[in-house]
Design an enzyme around this catalytic site. Structure first.
Site, PDB file in Angstrom:
ATOM      1  N   GLY A  31       6.465  -8.688  88.916  1.00 41.53           N
ATOM      2  CA  GLY A  31       6.307 -10.116  88.668  1.00 41.53           C
ATOM      3  C   GLY A  31       6.165 -10.436  87.190  1.00 41.53           C
ATOM      4  O   GLY A  31       6.518  -9.624  86.329  1.00 41.53           O
ATOM      5  N   HIS A  37      14.006  -9.350  83.245  1.00 42.52           N
ATOM      6  CA  HIS A  37      14.191  -9.330  84.710  1.00 42.52           C
ATOM      7  C   HIS A  37      15.378 -10.200  85.107  1.00 42.52           C
ATOM      8  O   HIS A  37      16.146  -9.851  86.007  1.00 42.52           O
ATOM      9  CB  HIS A  37      12.940  -9.872  85.424  1.00 42.52           C
ATOM     10  N   GLN A  61       0.090   2.995  90.282  1.00 41.67           N
ATOM     11  CA  GLN A  61       0.685   3.459  89.022  1.00 41.67           C
ATOM     12  C   GLN A  61      -0.152   3.085  87.806  1.00 41.67           C
ATOM     13  O   GLN A  61       0.242   3.368  86.680  1.00 41.67           O
ATOM     14  CB  GLN A  61       2.128   2.968  88.891  1.00 41.67           C
ATOM     15  N   GLY A 149      15.596  -1.625  84.078  1.00 37.00           N
ATOM     16  CA  GLY A 149      15.817  -1.833  82.651  1.00 37.00           C
ATOM     17  C   GLY A 149      15.593  -0.542  81.874  1.00 37.00           C
ATOM     18  O   GLY A 149      14.715   0.265  82.204  1.00 37.00           O
ATOM     19  N   GLN A 155      10.968   6.159  83.379  1.00 39.18           N
ATOM     20  CA  GLN A 155      10.919   5.712  84.772  1.00 39.18           C
ATOM     21  C   GLN A 155      12.304   5.833  85.405  1.00 39.18           C
ATOM     22  O   GLN A 155      12.440   6.252  86.563  1.00 39.18           O
ATOM     23  CB  GLN A 155      10.428   4.263  84.817  1.00 39.18           C
ATOM     24  N   SER A 188       6.389  -7.964  80.471  1.00 37.49           N
ATOM     25  CA  SER A 188       5.403  -8.898  81.042  1.00 37.49           C
ATOM     26  C   SER A 188       4.095  -8.820  80.276  1.00 37.49           C
ATOM     27  O   SER A 188       3.337  -9.792  80.204  1.00 37.49           O
ATOM     28  CB  SER A 188       5.156  -8.549  82.513  1.00 37.49           C
ATOM     29  N   ARG A 189       3.810  -7.654  79.684  1.00 37.83           N
ATOM     30  CA  ARG A 189       2.548  -7.492  78.947  1.00 37.83           C
ATOM     31  C   ARG A 189       2.542  -8.291  77.645  1.00 37.83           C
ATOM     32  O   ARG A 189       1.473  -8.530  77.070  1.00 37.83           O
ATOM     33  CB  ARG A 189       2.290  -6.014  78.643  1.00 37.83           C
TER      34      ARG A 189
END
Ligand code: PAF
Length: 296
Positions: A31, A37, A61, A149, A155, A188-189
């Site tokens: 989110g 995104h 995580q 991404g 990841q 998002s951070r």
């Protein structure tokens, strides 16, 4: 049109059942959607008849409870953006739906790819959490393609390994890191950075760009490249700056094939990661906008 919201795997499967024939594209997120995104959603929209977005802040995580608590949760705004992006179904499960009482199975990707970079810094358990939730999400959605991404380069390597090892029938699509005008990778951070921290964070893409400039000038020694990055980040004390093989994530003595230059650094209360891939013979430098110090 507003997307359908599915809160359970059963609702999700029922929503997707009539639409599988045209291809299902899936963008997993936690989110707090941003342009990065949206670029994944646009690619999913272009390639598939049906697009699913998941919004789930995955507790397994996160190492630090404070980071999990502080993670931005903006579901209403995310659903509005999803509608604009043409998302058909938003899967937004509860923690209890994903991890019901008695949950006892974790997916753990072993070897060097989870022991280095983020794995070394945050512990392998971070990637156990990522692999477990991504496996569960892929099983729930059963997409034809899933979009990630390149900012979270490790990841992507871990997810590709897991999908290959478990034989999950999905194509993993990776899109380039989405960046603001000054080059900062969208995350998002970033919403938790004060204006002053935000200005300081602009040193991150500048540092990677300096290494790309050095690489374009013929430097192939990992130590020289990481020293260039560290010089630009002076005062920020990065957690790591490393050059590793882009596929195996193993240390290298010289950049002779695609290599990942990755870093993590704390700016104010926020831990930021970024990377570039250095490919001999390919010049693909980060553009730095008007407030950056582009010297190209
Ligand atoms: O990249 C993320 O946002 C998360 O790690 C993911 C893939 C949605 C799993 O929780």
């Amino acid at each position: 049109m507003s997307p359908r919201i599915a809160r359970t795997v059963a609702e999700l499967r029922a929503a997707l059942a009539p639409h599988r024939a045209d291809g299902v594209g899936f963008v997993p997120t936690m989110g707090a959607l941003h342009e990065g995104h949206l670029s994944l959603l646009r690619a999913a929209r272009d390639d598939n008849g049906t697009v699913v977005l998941s919004i789930f802040v995955n507790p397994t995580q996160f190492g630090e409870a404070a980071d999990l608590d502080a993670y931005p949760r903006t579901e209403a705004a995310d659903v509005a953006l999803a509608a604009e992006a043409g998302v058909d179904v938003v899967f937004a499960p509860s923690v209890a739906e994903m991890y019901p009482a008695g949950f006892a199975t974790m997916v753990s990707v072993g070897g060097a790819i989870t022991g280095t970079l983020e794995g070394a810094e945050r512990g392998r358990s971070h990637f156990d959490g990522v692999a477990t939730v991504v496996a569960k999400l892929l099983l729930a959605v059963q997409p034809d393609r899933a979009y990630f991404g390149a900012k979270d380069a490790q990841q992507v390597v871990v997810v590709r390994r897991m999908v290959a090892d478990l034989g999950i029938p999905v194509e993993i699509v990776t899109l380039p890191t989405s960046r603001d005008a000054d080059g900062l990778a969208r995350s998002s951070r970033n919403t938790r950075l004060s204006p002053r921290d935000r200005a300081v964070a602009a040193a991150i893409p500048r540092s990677l760009r300096a290494a790309q400039d050095a690489f374009a000038g013929g430097i192939r020694d990992p130590r020289s490249l990481t020293d260039t990055v560290r010089a630009e980040l002076a005062g920020l004390n990065p957690e790591y700056v490393e050059v590793v093989d882009a596929d195996s994530l193993a240390p290298i003595a010289e950049v002779e094939r695609p290599a990942l230059l990755a870093l993590a650094v704390r700016v104010g209360p926020v831990r930021l990661i970024d990377n570039v891939v250095l490919v001999p013979g390919l010049d693909d430098r980060i553009p730095l906008g008007p407030n950056g110090s582009d010297h190209a």
